[in-house]
Write an enzyme that holds these catalytic residues in place. Structure first.
Site, PDB file in Angstrom:
ATOM      1  N   ASN A   1       0.831  -1.194   0.000  1.00  0.00           N
ATOM      2  CA  ASN A   1       0.000   0.000   0.000  1.00  0.00           C
ATOM      3  C   ASN A   1       0.872   1.253   0.000  1.00  0.00           C
ATOM      4  O   ASN A   1       1.593   1.520   0.969  1.00  0.00           O
ATOM      5  CB  ASN A   1      -0.901   0.036   1.233  1.00  0.00           C
ATOM      6  CG  ASN A   1      -1.633   1.372   1.372  1.00  0.00           C
ATOM      7  OD1 ASN A   1      -2.629   1.612   0.703  1.00  0.00           O
ATOM      8  ND2 ASN A   1      -1.118   2.268   2.214  1.00  0.00           N
ATOM      9  N   GLU A   2       0.853   1.989  -1.096  1.00  0.00           N
ATOM     10  CA  GLU A   2       1.434   3.327  -1.237  1.00  0.00           C
ATOM     11  C   GLU A   2       2.960   3.388  -1.099  1.00  0.00           C
ATOM     12  O   GLU A   2       3.520   4.480  -0.967  1.00  0.00           O
ATOM     13  CB  GLU A   2       0.774   4.321  -0.267  1.00  0.00           C
ATOM     14  CG  GLU A   2      -0.700   4.547  -0.572  1.00  0.00           C
ATOM     15  CD  GLU A   2      -1.353   5.638   0.257  1.00  0.00           C
ATOM     16  OE1 GLU A   2      -0.708   6.146   1.201  1.00  0.00           O
ATOM     17  OE2 GLU A   2      -2.512   5.974  -0.025  1.00  0.00           O
TER      18      GLU A   2
END
Length: 845
Positions: free
Chosen positions: A431-432
């Site tokens: 995630n990210e």
């Protein structure tokens, strides 16, 4: 031959601070799984960290080491049997000793462990099992200090977290507290056996015409006597009835059979068909004696992520059993900071809420944990698709050799554990983390295809996301698509709207755009976006202890909102759109109105784009849930109470939804000058697989009087395109010289003589409207023992009628817009006869 036996070690534990050597320091543990905060609370050594400012008073726990001890009797061990000590999860730095001897050292929360203790338990009588949990926070800081050359950059929490394989949100996030748990967080047990089925898995090959399927079943076995002859009996069942049976002898420790299934019942996401589950069971036998048996459920289905060039760039959408699915849904964070407190029943209630809200996909976010089996089982049974991140979030992770080895074991263990779930349709590397790479200026050359060079760069975790994890998925679950990160798209910038998935945070974060234009900001798949709102008053009253603190900007309320700059962001969106309120209850409601409107504008426009060459393949709002009682982006609060946005999303995700929208007039840029004209559009979105016929009505109603101010538009015998968008009006014009009063556009859609969808477009901003004296009527028209029906009508248009949320009570609809001449019914389930009626609130009340 002895059969498989299992002895739970859930009771009989004690714990203490590791640095307290006194015998009086030991305290009882009610049951494991548990973590130290739960056990301290039970022993009255810690106040509930979810109340008031208690989280601050609990910070001392984060910097301590803890010891757990269990004294147990040696189990009966038949001749020829082994004894295995099995841990499904230890949080996190754990040294396990049996009778004073170290038998296991673990540093990864996401791994299970099996230790052969047969020889260690040779003596009869009592044995002492002791587990030292070293302080993860201090160990993380030590690890960071040992590698000063690594660039420790990221969002949220102590950057040292990236060196430790522990749930990253435990270090604190912009929606959660800093609670560094430790303990036996998943089951622990003794297993006694001479042979067992170590793993049962399936591979499904569904014919293109869906008329036949080939189900291959594999049983991996462990046997004490490899020279002996064993058989594995496999049975495939559907709804409790046997479909097929076969037997195989293990070869190289694996027994395999292939079932041919005619006219298979397919597994579908809810709304598209039944989420049918087959059961595959097997028994390991020798000399006609069953030594061990196990079973799992599985589904017959295909899934793919369709990425193909088109006029918008490159598509990104999901196709299940050959059907394109618009994936409206949510992102999921762990449902509690104290993970063992989440029961299977609580998991199921969360997924039931998703189904009630017509959400078809849940994204398990990469800063939490690989969830409990009961979470995925609920998704399987209820037909909710799962987007599964690997547990890396918002950081530049180091790649020390021992850490890479641990990550590989973690990935193998969890993909192997989860691969039978038909609900899982994608694995995603992180995630990210690619956003961190971009914002921190770390090296990323997509054209460089040498994995060893990635390890030597200042963004070494690319090796994990583009080499290690895809290799594990290919090996363990080859039919499931792997995506390197979220957001990510073919190595382009993560904000590129033409490819891959994107996180659109320019509403709330970033440039703080107007929520009314949300749909213009999206990409091919919008896997994060959100707007904060307060939870319901009952939840606030749970964590706010003093009556004097119940005002909108109180210290304790700000403390329970962990988002940076939340005060100014909430204030901005409120002041731009609504009239301010001084009392807390109204302030809570107004934040919820903004959240509901924001989600509606995003989902409604993006779903329309589905019909334009799959321009938008799905929208997963941030976030479905909370991990403690708080103020956040969640659309359902910690106590499973839906906020108004939950209902707004459900309406937009109706199987057939009608939508009406006038063009956005940016009143702040125009210095509050009203427009002279507005264009408007009317359309229908459908997820049905067949064409339908309907009638659409559009009324133009005065906000001030409720009267029709222009002749209504009626389109009869409209052909509604399947699984797409049907445009009804694309060039409508409102001339405000002819229509001087503020007016709403109210659309209704009939199919087969019944109203199936509504939508109301309002003049913006709401703060300029007089919404008092609406002539609203809420009348009870029926009551049974456990259910009542309300009839709702109004003399003038009503905005966002919200009903009170109570424990054990569900309302069929809320956050409703009511217009004259259109009565609506609301069914309330769980409200006993004689109970106080639900309170309600609407804008301008």
């Amino acid at each position: 031959m002895p059969t498989f036996a299992q002895l739970s070690l859930s009771t009989g534990w004690n714990f203490k601070s590791s640095d307290d050597q006194s015998t009086e320091a030991w305290m009882p543990v009610a049951t494991v799984p548990s973590v130290v905060h739960q056990d301290l609370i039970a022993n009255k050594q810690l106040k509930d960290p979810y109340i008031g400012f208690n989280e601050l008073d609990a910070r001392w726990v984060n910097e301590k080491s803890w010891t757990y001890r269990n004294v147990f009797q040696k189990p009966a061990v038949p001749s020829g049997s082994s004894v295995i000590l099995a841990f499904d999860g230890l949080d996190t730095f754990a040294t396990v000793k049996l009778d004073g001897n170290v038998i296991l050292e673990s540093d990864n929360m996401f791994l299970a462990h099996r230790v052969d203790v047969t020889k260690a338990l040779e003596s009869d009588g009592e044995h002492v099992l002791e587990i030292d949990f070293d302080c993860a926070m201090l160990r993380a800081r030590d690890l960071r200090a040992k590698d000063p050359n690594h660039k420790w950059v990221g969002f949220n929490g102590d950057p040292a977290r990236m060196g430790v394989r522990k749930a990253q949100y435990h270090w604190g996030w912009d929606w959660g507290p800093v609670l560094m748990t430790a303990g036996i967080w998943r089951d622990v047990r003794l297993e006694v056996y001479s042979a067992r089925v170590a793993d049962l898995s399936t591979q499904v090959d569904l014919a293109a015409d869906h008329q036949t399927a080939q189900v291959s079943a594999f049983a991996e076995v462990e046997v004490a006597d490899p020279g002996a002859s064993y058989n594995v009996n496999f049975v495939l069942s559907l709804h409790g009835k046997e479909v097929a049976r076969a037997v195989a002898e293990p070869k190289d420790k694996v027994a395999k059979v292939v079932f041919e299934v005619n006219q298979p019942s397919l597994w579908w996401p809810h709304g598209y068909g039944d989420p049918t589950l087959y059961e595959i069971s097997c028994s390991l036998e020798r000399d006609e004696q069953i030594l061990h048996q196990t079973s799992k459920t599985m589904g017959i289905r295909t899934s793919e992520v369709v990425q193909r060039p088109d006029k918008h760039g490159k598509s990104f959408f999901f196709r299940v059993n050959g059907v394109d699915i618009f994936c409206g849904g949510s992102c999921w964070i762990p449902a509690d900071n104290l993970l063992p407190s989440i029961s299977a029943e609580r998991y199921r209630k969360w997924i039931e809420l998703m189904v009630a809200g017509r959400q078809v996909m849940i994204r398990v976010w990469g800063g939490g944990c690989y969830e409990d089996d009961s979470f995925y089982q609920a998704c399987d049974e209820l037909g909710v698709l799962v987007w599964q991140d690997f547990m890396f979030g918002c950081g530049n992770y180091p790649t020390w050799p021992d850490l890479l080895a641990s990550v590989e074991k973690e990935a193998i263990y969890n993909v192997r554990r989860l691969r039978h779930h038909p609900s899982i349709v994608i694995y995603v590397g992180n995630n990210e983390d690619y956003q961190v790479q971009e914002q921190s200026g770390l090296t990323y050359n997509f054209e460089d295809k040498d994995p060893q060079s990635w390890l030597k760069s200042d963004f070494p975790a690319r090796y994990i996301y583009e080499k290690l994890l895809p290799s594990v998925v290919e090996q363990m679950s080859p039919s499931i698509y792997y995506h390197p990160g979220s957001p990510w798209g073919d190595g382009k910038t993560t904000s590129d709207p033409t490819v891959g998935d994107m996180h659109q945070w320019n509403v709330w974060h970033g440039t703080q755009e107007k929520y009314q234009i949300f749909d213009t900001l999206g990409g091919r798949f919008n896997s994060e976006f959100g707007m904060e709102a307060f939870p319901h008053m009952s939840t606030i009253e749970h964590f706010v202890e003093n009556e004097a603190d119940k005002y909108p900007q109180s210290h304790v309320l700000d403390f329970h909102n962990k988002a940076d700059g939340h005060e100014r962001r909430i204030a901005t969106y409120l002041v731009e759109n609504l009239r301010a309120a001084a009392d807390l209850e109204t302030h809570v409601y107004l934040t919820q109105v903004v959240q509901a409107e924001t989600m509606m504008f995003g989902y409604r426009g993006w779903r329309r784009q589905w019909g334009d060459e799959r321009h938008c393949g799905g929208a997963l709002l941030w976030q479905l849930n909370d991990c403690w009682p708080t103020i956040s982006w969640a659309i359902v609060d910690y106590f499973l109470k839906p906020k108004p946005a939950f209902y707004a999303v459900a309406r937009v995700l109706n199987p057939i939804a009608v939508a009406v929208r006038r063009e956005h007039h940016d009143w702040s840029v125009s210095h509050a000058q009203p427009p002279k004209k507005s264009n408007f559009e009317l359309w229908i979105a459908s997820s049905l697989q067949k064409e339908a016929k309907g009638m659409v009505e559009l009324k133009f109603l005065s906000v001030n009087t409720g009267r029709e101010v222009r002749q209504r538009v009626v389109h009869e015998d409209v052909t509604i395109l399947p699984n797409g968008t049907t445009n009804i009006i694309v060039d409508g014009v409102l001339d405000y010289k002819e229509l001087p009063e503020p007016l709403v556009l109210a659309a209704r859609l009939w199919v087969d003589g019944k109203i199936v969808a509504r939508d109301v477009d309002w003049p913006q901003p709401f703060k300029y409207l007089d919404l008092s004296s609406r002539g609203l009527y809420v009348q009870k028209v029926s009551q049974s023992e456990n259910q009542q029906t309300l009839l709702v009508s109004a003399e003038k248009p009503v905005k966002c009628l919200v009903f009170e949320e109570r424990d054990g009570v569900r309302v069929s609809d809320s956050a409703m817009d009511i217009v004259p001449g259109d009565e609506q019914t609301v069914t309330i389930t769980g409200l006993k006869a004689g109970a106080a009626p639900l309170k309600y609130k609407y804008l301008g009340q």
